[in-house]
Design an enzyme around this catalytic site. Sequence first.
Site, PDB file in Angstrom:
ATOM      1  N   ASP A 104       0.832  -1.196   0.000  1.00 15.51           N
ATOM      2  CA  ASP A 104       0.000   0.000   0.000  1.00 15.51           C
ATOM      3  C   ASP A 104       0.873   1.256   0.000  1.00 15.51           C
ATOM      4  OD1 ASP A 104       0.348   1.169   2.702  1.00 15.51           O
ATOM      5  OD2 ASP A 104      -0.650  -0.637   3.416  1.00 15.51           O
ATOM      6  N   MET A 105       0.238   2.375  -0.248  1.00 11.81           N
ATOM      7  CA  MET A 105       0.942   3.639  -0.447  1.00 11.81           C
ATOM      8  C   MET A 105       1.831   4.009   0.751  1.00 11.81           C
ATOM      9  SD  MET A 105      -0.860   7.204  -1.540  1.00 11.81           S
ATOM     10  CE  MET A 105       0.067   8.701  -1.880  1.00 11.81           C
TER      11      MET A 105
END
Length: 237
Positions: free
Chosen positions: A104-105
């Site tokens: 994820d980011m």
Amino acid sequence: MERLQKFLAQNGIASRRKCEEYILQGKVKVNGNVVTQLGTQIDPEKDEVRFLNELVKNTNTKHIYILLNKPIGYVTTVQDQFNRETVMDLIDIKERLVPVGRLDMYTSGALILTNDGDFVYKITHPKHEITKTYNVTLKGKITKDEIENLMAGVVIDDYKTKPAKVRILKIDEQKDISRVEIIIHEGKNRQVRKMCEAIGKKVLALHRSKIGDIGVQNLKIGKWRYLTEGEVKKLLK
């Protein structure tokens, strides 16, 4: 002759399984005609294949495998609909690559990218049980019971996680944080964060240090290197 989904995967469109979805969704044309039949055979030397109306070139080149130490703030996708920076912005080669799985980011660390669709399928398929090692910084002091809960499996999104390996790296009572290592072989969406939430712990930082035995300890954040032939074979064992 070659199966259409295999041709798409080998030329960097996506994993073979994802390419099958694209075919069923009518996103692939062969010689100007939409093809939705799985198992369709094509001649890579003669047939024109288009994905989303863009020509798919038969590169027929050597497969590339890259290990990236992903920084926080980059999205793990080939193209982002919101024009955010993606992991592809960090790789300066001409070949078309796809990420193997996701981070994820707000998670940093080990991420593999390749133009080998079969490799993507094999590495991401649950039956191969390739381990991923995470270093997690948590708010508060983690207890023995909480560690044992993580190891036994916790319920996230109506799903109980498989047993994990967990060990304490450091507890800093002054800063009121704990650092733990969690090793899993599943790949559910935001799994490690949700596992920690399930035991009442907030994740302050998350870093994937290894995929299998391949780590990024000698790779600076934002940098990448080619995997060796031996590393690729080890992952596929």
